[in-house]
Design a protein around this motif. Structure first.
Motif, PDB file in Angstrom:
ATOM      1  N   CYS A   1      -1.471  25.790  12.258  1.00  0.00           N
ATOM      2  CA  CYS A   1      -2.699  26.590  12.227  1.00  0.00           C
ATOM      3  C   CYS A   1      -3.340  26.594  10.858  1.00  0.00           C
ATOM      4  O   CYS A   1      -4.148  27.448  10.553  1.00  0.00           O
TER       5      CYS A   1
ATOM      6  N   HIS B   1       0.489  28.015   7.635  1.00  0.00           N
ATOM      7  CA  HIS B   1       1.098  28.097   8.967  1.00  0.00           C
ATOM      8  C   HIS B   1       2.554  28.557   8.898  1.00  0.00           C
ATOM      9  O   HIS B   1       3.045  29.284   9.759  1.00  0.00           O
TER      10      HIS B   1
ATOM     11  N   CYS C   1       5.150  31.561  13.922  1.00  0.00           N
ATOM     12  CA  CYS C   1       4.018  30.863  14.519  1.00  0.00           C
ATOM     13  C   CYS C   1       4.443  29.406  14.663  1.00  0.00           C
ATOM     14  O   CYS C   1       4.886  28.799  13.700  1.00  0.00           O
TER      15      CYS C   1
ATOM     16  N   HIS D   1      -2.779  29.738  17.333  1.00  0.00           N
ATOM     17  CA  HIS D   1      -1.477  30.076  16.760  1.00  0.00           C
ATOM     18  C   HIS D   1      -0.459  30.059  17.901  1.00  0.00           C
ATOM     19  O   HIS D   1      -0.825  29.926  19.074  1.00  0.00           O
TER      20      HIS D   1
ATOM     21  N   GLN E   1       2.441  26.928  16.108  1.00  0.00           N
ATOM     22  CA  GLN E   1       1.302  26.067  16.393  1.00  0.00           C
ATOM     23  C   GLN E   1       0.640  25.808  15.051  1.00  0.00           C
ATOM     24  O   GLN E   1       0.236  26.759  14.368  1.00  0.00           O
TER      25      GLN E   1
ATOM     26  N   MET F   1       3.685  32.817   8.475  1.00  0.00           N
ATOM     27  CA  MET F   1       3.345  33.913   9.394  1.00  0.00           C
ATOM     28  C   MET F   1       4.478  34.131  10.399  1.00  0.00           C
ATOM     29  O   MET F   1       4.304  33.955  11.588  1.00  0.00           O
TER      30      MET F   1
HETATM   31 CU   LIG Z   1      -0.367  30.364  13.061  1.00  0.00          CU
END
Ligand SMILES: [Cu+2]
Length: 299
Positions: free
Chosen positions: A244, A248, A240, A205, A242, A251
């Motif tokens: 993920c 994604h 976040c 993340h 990255q 978050m």
């Molecule tokens: Cu993430």
């Protein structure tokens, strides 16, 4: 006379009620001070977000400083190329020169770029050292990325470890920001150095707080550190960054920065309310698939 007495009593009752309500509100939400200033992205935003930390001030300064050097180099090289294309075109320069070396000009075009790199690398390295100096923090928070929520563990407050979920679109309240507001924000005191121990419980993340100048990978099995210091009470957002997995985009990070007294008051409330919140039995977020498809349908 009797009527005045009744009116007086009524007024006193109203005042008592007002004071009571005011106190009840402060007691209920020690993070209210963070509502006064909201540092969130807005439509058609240009450049970086408004800086919320000394680290971001320095990043902002370095970006503009390097941009000035870049502009000067691009203008100079562009003008030189335009001149060469005009002056030495086949039409105007029928007999080309056979000169291939000129010691003076070669020395100049090595020395000047080297000097430009030197005046850029010195503040760059200073900034890298500054960013890496997480020594002597007031407190440390372990930040753990999960699919798809954040977990905050206050190392200095025993047992204070809770999860933070994005508020899904269908549960937004007035004042919430779509896709950025969360159920349990990260609450931090202003004016103090806060260290982050960043890690992950599953996949990669990214703990990204643009207005605070923090961007670190959250990597399973290891701890990456960073830090911040927020001078101004307010609400700051991150995400976040990255890729993920499916949720994604769901978050975000919401930070409520409040004066120390409010922070200490919040700890008491949090300790009472957030116990055993590490593994949520009924997370506030909609199930991933429903959430995602609801989004797709809205477009
Ligand atoms: Cu993430």
């Amino acid at each position: 006379m009797k009527r005045f007495a009744v009116l007086g009593l009524g007024a006193v009752a109203v005042m008592v009620l007002a004071v009571h309500v005011a106190f009840a509100q402060t007691a209920a939400d020690p993070t209210a001070a963070a509502d006064a200033y909201v540092n969130a992205p807005h439509n058609w935003q240009m450049w970086f977000p408004a800086s919320g930390s000394p680290m971001m001030d320095k990043i902002d300064w370095l970006m503009k400083y390097v941009l000035w050097w870049m502009t000067a180099v691009v203008v100079f090289v562009g003008a030189l190329m335009a001149y060469v294309m005009f002056r030495f075109s086949a039409g105007r320069n029928k007999v080309p020169s056979h000169v291939t070396h000129n010691t003076l000009i070669e020395v100049i075009w090595i020395v000047i770029p080297t000097l430009i790199l030197a005046v850029i690398i010195i503040p760059s390295l200073n900034l890298i050292w500054y960013e890496g100096d997480d020594s002597n923090p007031y407190m440390t928070v372990t930040v753990t990325g999960h699919q798809w929520y954040w977990e905050y563990n206050y190392q200095s407050v025993a047992g204070l470890d809770y999860t933070s979920y994005m508020i899904p679109d269908d549960k937004l309240q007035p004042g919430d920001i779509r896709r950025l507001s969360v159920d349990h924000p990260l609450v931090l005191p202003i004016g103090e150095k806060i260290k982050f121990d960043i890690t992950s419980g599953d996949v990669l993340h990214g703990f990204y707080l643009p207005s605070l100048g923090v961007q670190k990978y959250a990597i399973p099995g290891t701890i990456v550190t960073s830090w911040t210091l927020i001078p101004k009470a307010g609400t700051y957002y991150g995400q976040c960054n990255q890729i993920c997995g499916l949720n994604h985009d769901a978050m975000p990070i919401e930070i409520k920065a409040v004066p120390m007294a409010d922070y200490l008051a919040w700890i008491k409330v949090a300790q009472a309310n957030y116990t055993d919140n590490t593994v949520p039995t009924a997370p506030i977020s909609s199930p991933p698939a429903a959430n995602q498809f609801a989004d797709a349908a809205a477009h």
